[in-house]
Design an enzyme around this catalytic site. Structure first.
Site, PDB file in Angstrom:
ATOM      1  N   THR A 102     -43.238  93.386 -79.557  1.00 13.75           N
ATOM      2  CA  THR A 102     -42.080  92.070 -79.382  1.00 13.75           C
ATOM      3  C   THR A 102     -41.687  92.004 -77.868  1.00 13.75           C
ATOM      4  N   ILE A 142     -43.978  98.206 -87.656  1.00 17.29           N
ATOM      5  CA  ILE A 142     -43.821  99.336 -88.613  1.00 17.29           C
ATOM      6  C   ILE A 142     -42.689  98.960 -89.758  1.00 17.29           C
ATOM      7  N   LEU A 174     -42.039 106.163 -81.202  1.00 12.00           N
ATOM      8  CA  LEU A 174     -40.977 105.619 -79.854  1.00 12.00           C
ATOM      9  C   LEU A 174     -40.629 104.250 -80.498  1.00 12.00           C
ATOM     10  N   GLU A 217     -36.035  98.885 -81.748  1.00 10.38           N
ATOM     11  CA  GLU A 217     -35.295  98.214 -80.958  1.00 10.38           C
ATOM     12  C   GLU A 217     -34.354  99.030 -80.294  1.00 10.38           C
ATOM     13  N   THR A 273     -32.374 109.384 -79.172  1.00 11.08           N
ATOM     14  CA  THR A 273     -31.266 108.954 -77.945  1.00 11.08           C
ATOM     15  C   THR A 273     -30.056 110.059 -78.051  1.00 11.08           C
ATOM     16  N   ASP A 274     -29.552 110.260 -76.763  1.00  8.51           N
ATOM     17  CA  ASP A 274     -28.202 110.986 -77.117  1.00  8.51           C
ATOM     18  C   ASP A 274     -27.160 110.228 -77.513  1.00  8.51           C
ATOM     19  N   GLU A 275     -27.221 108.777 -77.616  1.00 12.12           N
ATOM     20  CA  GLU A 275     -26.164 107.963 -78.132  1.00 12.12           C
ATOM     21  C   GLU A 275     -25.802 108.308 -79.526  1.00 12.12           C
ATOM     22  N   TYR A 288     -26.934  99.879 -82.433  1.00 10.33           N
ATOM     23  CA  TYR A 288     -28.164 100.934 -82.149  1.00 10.33           C
ATOM     24  C   TYR A 288     -28.105 102.205 -82.378  1.00 10.33           C
ATOM     25  N   SER A 307     -28.169 102.957 -85.942  1.00 11.51           N
ATOM     26  CA  SER A 307     -29.604 103.191 -86.534  1.00 11.51           C
ATOM     27  C   SER A 307     -30.577 104.347 -86.156  1.00 11.51           C
ATOM     28  N   LYS A 308     -30.311 104.734 -84.932  1.00  6.85           N
ATOM     29  CA  LYS A 308     -30.961 105.746 -84.538  1.00  6.85           C
ATOM     30  C   LYS A 308     -30.440 106.991 -85.153  1.00  6.85           C
ATOM     31  N   PRO A 351     -24.209  91.792 -63.013  1.00  6.30           N
ATOM     32  CA  PRO A 351     -22.787  91.951 -63.938  1.00  6.30           C
ATOM     33  C   PRO A 351     -22.888  93.352 -64.212  1.00  6.30           C
ATOM     34  N   GLY A 360     -16.950  97.897 -77.965  1.00  5.04           N
ATOM     35  CA  GLY A 360     -17.258  99.447 -78.100  1.00  5.04           C
ATOM     36  C   GLY A 360     -18.002 100.361 -77.272  1.00  5.04           C
ATOM     37  N   TYR A 394     -57.301  90.784 -75.773  1.00  7.16           N
ATOM     38  CA  TYR A 394     -57.459  91.613 -76.791  1.00  7.16           C
ATOM     39  C   TYR A 394     -57.818  90.834 -78.061  1.00  7.16           C
TER      40      TYR A 394
HETATM   41  P1  NAD Z   1     -38.615  99.631 -75.496  1.00  6.83           P
HETATM   42  O1  NAD Z   1     -37.478  98.352 -75.818  1.00  6.83           O
HETATM   43  O2  NAD Z   1     -39.027  99.373 -74.022  1.00  6.83           O
HETATM   44  O3  NAD Z   1     -39.949  99.696 -76.267  1.00  6.83           O
HETATM   45  C1  NAD Z   1     -39.822  99.776 -77.585  1.00  6.83           C
HETATM   46  C2  NAD Z   1     -41.264  99.269 -78.099  1.00  6.83           C
HETATM   47  O4  NAD Z   1     -41.324  99.162 -79.451  1.00  6.83           O
HETATM   48  C3  NAD Z   1     -41.955  98.160 -77.598  1.00  6.83           C
HETATM   49  O5  NAD Z   1     -43.090  98.270 -77.074  1.00  6.83           O
HETATM   50  C4  NAD Z   1     -41.882  97.037 -79.020  1.00  6.83           C
HETATM   51  O6  NAD Z   1     -42.815  96.015 -78.953  1.00  6.83           O
HETATM   52  C5  NAD Z   1     -41.952  98.247 -79.885  1.00  6.83           C
HETATM   53  N1  NAD Z   1     -41.529  97.870 -81.360  1.00  6.83           N
HETATM   54  C6  NAD Z   1     -40.176  97.223 -81.662  1.00  6.83           C
HETATM   55  N2  NAD Z   1     -40.086  96.963 -82.885  1.00  6.83           N
HETATM   56  C7  NAD Z   1     -41.353  97.236 -83.438  1.00  6.83           C
HETATM   57  C8  NAD Z   1     -41.917  97.225 -84.721  1.00  6.83           C
HETATM   58  N3  NAD Z   1     -41.195  96.796 -85.639  1.00  6.83           N
HETATM   59  N4  NAD Z   1     -43.037  97.838 -84.901  1.00  6.83           N
HETATM   60  C9  NAD Z   1     -43.934  98.128 -83.956  1.00  6.83           C
HETATM   61  N5  NAD Z   1     -43.367  98.252 -82.802  1.00  6.83           N
HETATM   62  C10 NAD Z   1     -42.304  97.953 -82.283  1.00  6.83           C
HETATM   63  O7  NAD Z   1     -37.782 101.137 -75.796  1.00  6.83           O
HETATM   64  P2  NAD Z   1     -37.620 102.096 -74.788  1.00  6.83           P
HETATM   65  O8  NAD Z   1     -36.675 102.166 -73.863  1.00  6.83           O
HETATM   66  O9  NAD Z   1     -39.136 102.494 -74.228  1.00  6.83           O
HETATM   67  O10 NAD Z   1     -37.345 103.170 -75.894  1.00  6.83           O
HETATM   68  C11 NAD Z   1     -38.204 103.871 -76.559  1.00  6.83           C
HETATM   69  C12 NAD Z   1     -37.933 104.928 -77.537  1.00  6.83           C
HETATM   70  O11 NAD Z   1     -37.345 105.904 -76.890  1.00  6.83           O
HETATM   71  C13 NAD Z   1     -36.758 104.415 -78.647  1.00  6.83           C
HETATM   72  O12 NAD Z   1     -37.001 104.942 -79.899  1.00  6.83           O
HETATM   73  C14 NAD Z   1     -35.468 104.726 -78.037  1.00  6.83           C
HETATM   74  O13 NAD Z   1     -34.581 104.629 -79.013  1.00  6.83           O
HETATM   75  C15 NAD Z   1     -35.798 106.178 -77.244  1.00  6.83           C
HETATM   76  N6  NAD Z   1     -34.956 106.336 -76.085  1.00  6.83           N
HETATM   77  C16 NAD Z   1     -34.754 105.274 -75.068  1.00  6.83           C
HETATM   78  C17 NAD Z   1     -33.950 105.701 -74.058  1.00  6.83           C
HETATM   79  C18 NAD Z   1     -33.821 104.744 -72.662  1.00  6.83           C
HETATM   80  O14 NAD Z   1     -33.059 104.977 -71.850  1.00  6.83           O
HETATM   81  N7  NAD Z   1     -34.857 103.752 -73.022  1.00  6.83           N
HETATM   82  C19 NAD Z   1     -33.276 106.892 -74.115  1.00  6.83           C
HETATM   83  C20 NAD Z   1     -33.398 107.868 -75.030  1.00  6.83           C
HETATM   84  C21 NAD Z   1     -34.204 107.290 -76.249  1.00  6.83           C
HETATM   85  P1  TYD Z   2     -27.955 100.202 -70.585  1.00  8.84           P
HETATM   86  O1  TYD Z   2     -28.934 100.173 -69.566  1.00  8.84           O
HETATM   87  O2  TYD Z   2     -27.785  98.876 -71.376  1.00  8.84           O
HETATM   88  O3  TYD Z   2     -28.045 101.253 -71.477  1.00  8.84           O
HETATM   89  P2  TYD Z   2     -27.084 102.017 -72.604  1.00  8.84           P
HETATM   90  O4  TYD Z   2     -25.976 100.894 -72.974  1.00  8.84           O
HETATM   91  O5  TYD Z   2     -27.966 102.337 -73.452  1.00  8.84           O
HETATM   92  O6  TYD Z   2     -26.479 103.244 -71.912  1.00  8.84           O
HETATM   93  O7  TYD Z   2     -26.310 100.165 -69.866  1.00  8.84           O
HETATM   94  C1  TYD Z   2     -26.110 101.365 -69.026  1.00  8.84           C
HETATM   95  C2  TYD Z   2     -24.791 101.240 -68.561  1.00  8.84           C
HETATM   96  O8  TYD Z   2     -24.568 100.034 -68.067  1.00  8.84           O
HETATM   97  C3  TYD Z   2     -23.753 100.751 -70.002  1.00  8.84           C
HETATM   98  O9  TYD Z   2     -22.505 101.449 -69.753  1.00  8.84           O
HETATM   99  C4  TYD Z   2     -23.775  99.465 -69.907  1.00  8.84           C
HETATM  100  C5  TYD Z   2     -23.649  99.078 -68.419  1.00  8.84           C
HETATM  101  N1  TYD Z   2     -24.165  97.794 -68.172  1.00  8.84           N
HETATM  102  C6  TYD Z   2     -23.753  96.781 -67.179  1.00  8.84           C
HETATM  103  O10 TYD Z   2     -22.605  97.184 -66.620  1.00  8.84           O
HETATM  104  N2  TYD Z   2     -24.150  95.692 -66.927  1.00  8.84           N
HETATM  105  C7  TYD Z   2     -25.319  95.317 -67.417  1.00  8.84           C
HETATM  106  O11 TYD Z   2     -25.848  94.046 -67.147  1.00  8.84           O
HETATM  107  C8  TYD Z   2     -25.760  96.176 -68.399  1.00  8.84           C
HETATM  108  C9  TYD Z   2     -27.239  95.714 -69.099  1.00  8.84           C
HETATM  109  C10 TYD Z   2     -25.329  97.309 -68.658  1.00  8.84           C
END
Ligand code: NAD
Ligand code: TYD
Length: 350
Positions: free
Chosen positions: A37, A61, A82, A85, A131-133, A156, A159-160, A211, A289, A347
């Site tokens: 994606t 998936i 992992l 979205e 996620t902790d969310e 988000y 869904s998690k 922002p 929210g 690829y």
């Molecule tokens: P990301 O958005 O960087 O990567 C997600 C990957 O999933 C991408 O490579 C995308 O192409 C792939 N993907 C999306 N939809 C797909 C589908 N339908 N089929 C196959 N592949 C698909 O996300 P991330 O930040 O690396 O997060 C990875 C995992 O860790 C997620 O499950 C997220 O919920 C969890 N997580 C993320 C954080 C964070 O801070 N980023 C924290 C805790 C948990």
């Molecule tokens: P984000 O990185 O989107 O992670 P999450 O919402 O999953 O915690 O956002 C982290 C925090 O930063 C969240 O409180 C929202 C805020 N935020 C901003 O203030 N400005 C921005 O442009 C973004 C993307 C997030």
């Protein structure tokens, strides 16, 4: 030889997990499944793409037939899931995409595991990265533990939470060996510049407004992505079946304080005079929210599996800034959309 399916391996955290496993376990066969994606970028893995123990499969998936065919062909020993979205703001504008990938996609993987691991559930492992969310939002005090009730607020996190429930249900109902980890906000290299830290780095670099939602008073608990990948490695290998682990940095920052720290680091790295980057800070309308505070209690992981975060935040943030400044081409390709051509050129012709 273990054959492990890692989903979402072209994304931010997934690419760090793939890299770690490919480098550390040459006797494992790592299959990276990703839809590519907007968040998936195979250029995240150029350093390991030619390794004999690594393969990439482009697949979605949400396509049950495709996932079933892959399980039938490959006979995986384990899944580290992992793919998702992952951006809260996108979930507010398009919740259905999150239901499709995060809920239906996870259930499709579980169904394939159920079908093709039949009679062998105890020797296979399904690891769901979450996620902790899912726990909702904290007030000024307290921390999320593994027994905190689920109370998601954004599409988000809803869904998690749903996918976590399905993973546990498949363990309780069918006996599939599962583990789940719920991690706090990650930061580090290869992070798509839509989340707070990489977006702010990119904007500061280009002297664009940074922002900050609302008054910037929301709090997140930041963990270096490679510490998360290490935790996943430990939990994958050592957790008992059905267990949940919280992963966090014990590193709470108010968004506005974090952005000021980042501005200070960027001024130094870019040779700007102090305060120049901070002048880009722009307070904007708050997220709908918007969860006030997240904080993880990772005592269980520390005490049972001996994991502790390795990096202090300021050091990690500095390393992260340096990575973005040293990898201008990666950033330019990601922001221009060019990175999506990588699969076609490198690829699909193979
Ligand atoms: P990301 O958005 O960087 O990567 C997600 C990957 O999933 C991408 O490579 C995308 O192409 C792939 N993907 C999306 N939809 C797909 C589908 N339908 N089929 C196959 N592949 C698909 O996300 P991330 O930040 O690396 O997060 C990875 C995992 O860790 C997620 O499950 C997220 O919920 C969890 N997580 C993320 C954080 C964070 O801070 N980023 C924290 C805790 C948990
Ligand atoms: P984000 O990185 O989107 O992670 P999450 O919402 O999953 O915690 O956002 C982290 C925090 O930063 C969240 O409180 C929202 C805020 N935020 C901003 O203030 N400005 C921005 O442009 C973004 C993307 C997030």
């Amino acid at each position: 030889m273990k054959k492990i399916l890692i989903t979402g391996g072209a994304g931010f955290i997934g690419s760090h997990v793939v890299r770690r496993f490919v480098n550390k376990y040459p006797d494992y066969e790592i299959v990276n499944l990703d839809k590519l994606t907007y968040a998936g970028n195979l250029a995240n893995l150029t350093d390991v793409e030619a390794r004999p123990n690594y393969r990439f499969v482009k697949a979605d998936i949400t396509d049950a037939a495709e996932i079933n065919a892959l399980f039938e062909k490959e006979n995986f020993d384990a899944v580290i899931h992992l793919a998702a979205e992952s951006h809260v703001d996108r979930s507010i504008t398009d919740p259905t995409a999150f239901v499709m990938t995060n809920v239906i996609g996870t259930v499709n993987l579980l169904n394939s595991a159920r079908e093709f691991w039949k009679g062998d559930y105890a020797t296979k492992r399904f690891y769901h990265v979450s996620t902790d969310e899912v726990y909702g939002a904290l007030g000024d005090t307290g921390m999320f533990t593994e027994t905190t009730g689920y109370d998601p607020h954004s599409p988000y996190s809803a869904s998690k939470a749903s996918s976590d429930h399905f993973v546990r249900a498949y363990h309780d109902t069918y006996g599939i060996d599962v583990v789940i980890s719920n991690c706090s906000n990650n930061y580090g290299s290869h992070h798509f510049p839509e989340k707070l830290i990489p977006l702010a780095i990119n904007n500061i670099k280009n002297s664009l407004p940074v922002p900050v939602y609302g008054k910037g008073e929301n709090i997140r608990d930041w963990l270096w992505v490679e510490d998360h990948a290490r935790a996943i490695d430990v939990i994958f290998h050592e957790a008992k079946t059905g267990e949940t682990y919280n992963i966090g940095g014990h590193n709470e920052w108010k968004n506005i304080d974090l952005i000021h720290l980042l501005c200070k680091i960027m001024d130094k790295k870019l040779g700007r005079k102090e305060g120049e980057s901070a002048s880009l800070i722009t307070f904007v309308t708050d997220r709908a929210g918007h969860d006030l505070r997240y904080a993880i209690d990772s005592t269980k992981l520390q005490e049972k599996l001996n994991w502790v975060p390795s990096l202090q935040f300021e050091e990690g943030l500095e390393k992260t800034v340096e990575w973005y400044l040293d990898n201008e081409e990666w950033l330019t390709n990601v922001t221009s959309g060019n990175y999506q051509k990588y699969y076609e050129t490198q690829y699909s012709a193979r």
